[in-house]
Write an enzyme that holds these catalytic residues in place. Sequence first.
Site, mmCIF file in Angstrom:
data_model
loop_
_atom_site.group_PDB
_atom_site.id
_atom_site.type_symbol
_atom_site.label_atom_id
_atom_site.label_comp_id
_atom_site.label_asym_id
_atom_site.label_seq_id
_atom_site.Cartn_x
_atom_site.Cartn_y
_atom_site.Cartn_z
ATOM 1 N N SER A 141 6.453 -12.785 -2.728
ATOM 2 C CA SER A 141 7.531 -12.572 -1.759
ATOM 3 C C SER A 141 8.653 -11.837 -2.469
ATOM 4 O O SER A 141 8.765 -11.913 -3.703
ATOM 5 C CB SER A 141 8.049 -13.930 -1.261
ATOM 6 O OG SER A 141 9.256 -13.772 -0.541
ATOM 7 N N TYR A 154 10.950 -22.802 -2.652
ATOM 8 C CA TYR A 154 10.239 -21.561 -2.310
ATOM 9 C C TYR A 154 10.535 -20.489 -3.352
ATOM 10 O O TYR A 154 9.623 -19.826 -3.852
ATOM 11 C CB TYR A 154 10.678 -21.091 -0.909
ATOM 12 C CG TYR A 154 9.861 -19.939 -0.359
ATOM 13 C CD1 TYR A 154 8.554 -20.123 0.073
ATOM 14 C CD2 TYR A 154 10.409 -18.662 -0.249
ATOM 15 C CE1 TYR A 154 7.818 -19.077 0.600
ATOM 16 C CE2 TYR A 154 9.674 -17.603 0.281
ATOM 17 C CZ TYR A 154 8.379 -17.818 0.698
ATOM 18 O OH TYR A 154 7.643 -16.776 1.220
ATOM 19 N N LYS A 158 7.779 -18.751 -5.802
ATOM 20 C CA LYS A 158 7.435 -17.336 -5.641
ATOM 21 C C LYS A 158 7.730 -16.547 -6.916
ATOM 22 O O LYS A 158 7.018 -15.589 -7.232
ATOM 23 C CB LYS A 158 8.150 -16.756 -4.418
ATOM 24 C CG LYS A 158 7.619 -17.321 -3.099
ATOM 25 C CD LYS A 158 6.132 -17.011 -2.911
ATOM 26 C CE LYS A 158 5.577 -17.451 -1.580
ATOM 27 N NZ LYS A 158 4.150 -17.084 -1.414
HETATM 28 N N1 NAD Z 1 6.526 -14.157 6.820
HETATM 29 C C1 NAD Z 1 7.401 -13.767 5.900
HETATM 30 O O1 NAD Z 1 8.538 -13.413 6.214
HETATM 31 C C2 NAD Z 1 6.981 -13.718 4.460
HETATM 32 C C3 NAD Z 1 7.791 -13.012 3.570
HETATM 33 C C4 NAD Z 1 7.414 -12.956 2.230
HETATM 34 C C5 NAD Z 1 6.251 -13.582 1.806
HETATM 35 N N2 NAD Z 1 5.488 -14.261 2.701
HETATM 36 C C6 NAD Z 1 4.279 -14.915 2.199
HETATM 37 O O2 NAD Z 1 3.165 -14.440 2.904
HETATM 38 C C7 NAD Z 1 2.112 -15.412 2.867
HETATM 39 C C8 NAD Z 1 1.560 -15.617 4.272
HETATM 40 O O3 NAD Z 1 2.595 -16.180 5.050
HETATM 41 P P1 NAD Z 1 2.760 -15.897 6.614
HETATM 42 O O4 NAD Z 1 4.150 -15.457 6.803
HETATM 43 O O5 NAD Z 1 1.643 -15.111 7.136
HETATM 44 O O6 NAD Z 1 2.716 -17.405 7.134
HETATM 45 P P2 NAD Z 1 1.844 -18.163 8.258
HETATM 46 O O7 NAD Z 1 2.384 -19.548 8.289
HETATM 47 O O8 NAD Z 1 1.796 -17.364 9.502
HETATM 48 O O9 NAD Z 1 0.391 -18.183 7.623
HETATM 49 C C9 NAD Z 1 0.103 -18.970 6.519
HETATM 50 C C10 NAD Z 1 -1.323 -19.456 6.641
HETATM 51 O O10 NAD Z 1 -1.627 -20.177 5.442
HETATM 52 C C11 NAD Z 1 -2.359 -21.327 5.800
HETATM 53 N N3 NAD Z 1 -2.214 -22.343 4.757
HETATM 54 C C12 NAD Z 1 -1.123 -23.101 4.465
HETATM 55 N N4 NAD Z 1 -1.402 -23.955 3.470
HETATM 56 C C13 NAD Z 1 -2.696 -23.726 3.116
HETATM 57 C C14 NAD Z 1 -3.562 -24.305 2.151
HETATM 58 N N5 NAD Z 1 -3.158 -25.309 1.363
HETATM 59 N N6 NAD Z 1 -4.826 -23.819 2.059
HETATM 60 C C15 NAD Z 1 -5.242 -22.818 2.871
HETATM 61 N N7 NAD Z 1 -4.479 -22.254 3.798
HETATM 62 C C16 NAD Z 1 -3.213 -22.699 3.929
HETATM 63 C C17 NAD Z 1 -1.782 -21.774 7.138
HETATM 64 O O11 NAD Z 1 -2.681 -22.615 7.852
HETATM 65 C C18 NAD Z 1 -1.533 -20.418 7.814
HETATM 66 O O12 NAD Z 1 -2.647 -20.018 8.577
HETATM 67 C C19 NAD Z 1 2.736 -16.657 2.235
HETATM 68 O O13 NAD Z 1 2.379 -16.736 0.881
HETATM 69 C C20 NAD Z 1 4.225 -16.404 2.386
HETATM 70 O O14 NAD Z 1 4.987 -17.100 1.430
HETATM 71 C C21 NAD Z 1 5.822 -14.343 4.016
#
Ligand code: NAD
Length: 274
Positions: A141, A154, A158
């Site tokens: 992130s 978080y 990260k």
């Molecule tokens: N959305 C944002 O703004 C953003 C920004 C920067 C980084 N990220 C990162 O992107 C990645 C994806 O996040 P997203 O925004 O798509 O979130 P999201 O919540 O839409 O998707 C996350 C998915 O991970 C799954 N998950 C959670 N814990 C798990 C585990 N222990 N084992 C297997 N699966 C698991 C959940 O069931 C979900 O389907 C994450 O690492 C998040 O930190 C997101």
Amino acid sequence: MELKDKVAVVTGAATGIGRGLAVAFAAEGARGVVVADINGDRAQESADAINADGGTALAVTTNVADQESVNALVKATEDAFGPVDLFCANAGVLVLGGVHATDDEWRRAFDVNVMSHVYAARAVLPGMVARGEGYLLHTASAAGMLTQLGAAPYSMSKHAAVSIAEWIAITYGDTGVKVSCLCPQAVRTEIAAFLNVAVDTPPSQGGDVSHASLDGVLEPSDVARVVIEGLRDERFLILPHPEVEEYERRRAGDRERWLRGMRRQQARIGLPTF
Ligand SMILES: NC(=O)c1ccc[n+]([C@@H]2O[C@H](COP(=O)([O-])OP(=O)(O)OC[C@H]3O[C@@H](n4cnc5c(N)ncnc54)[C@H](O)[C@@H]3O)[C@@H](O)[C@H]2O)c1
């Protein structure tokens, strides 16, 4: 790396960024895409949607915070499609709060957002090194390059994810294994529901709680497009919000000034100091 005819595993692919990646990899002609998620039903729905669109996807229920489960994921992939060409350690959780978040919350952030990258690397690196090729994509992130106001667990996790990705890139870079680290700011997903509130709601009503959405909220499909380009270029840092590169330069160039700026930002947002 081109995705055509490749075998790709994406964790956290039931929804959000992971689902966006899985759909885009299938559209690029991947031989097999594995949709791994702790939510098996939703993973199956995502795999079904990819298959209905002419792709080849398999859903595997996986807990990325558990080494045995990640090993089983790799085995299921190999049985179905052959060796893993690309492993995307993408699943993550947003854990808010400061130093007073409970130990369980800190551990959850560490297990899901950090150890998942270690478990993935342990599971796929031996085969990749033996074959002299393979690719690891780590979703960290922008919070891992800068910081996430209001979310100490978080931010810590990260930063650690970026660190492990860098370490693997250095240590295995001469074996043929490629590594990229994806560092977006806000993306419109469930994890970012509170960030999305931030863009749609005025601060007086609890909105604008995050600086992460200041440069815009991307769709998962936008992120996937940037990832495909980044993988094609085999670039380490993949930044869907290009502003992050400049922010990191400012942080490294004058840490005191950057910290003052972040404190101003925090005050503007009106976040508690916990
Ligand atoms: N959305 C944002 O703004 C953003 C920004 C920067 C980084 N990220 C990162 O992107 C990645 C994806 O996040 P997203 O925004 O798509 O979130 P999201 O919540 O839409 O998707 C996350 C998915 O991970 C799954 N998950 C959670 N814990 C798990 C585990 N222990 N084992 C297997 N699966 C698991 C959940 O069931 C979900 O389907 C994450 O690492 C998040 O930190 C997101």
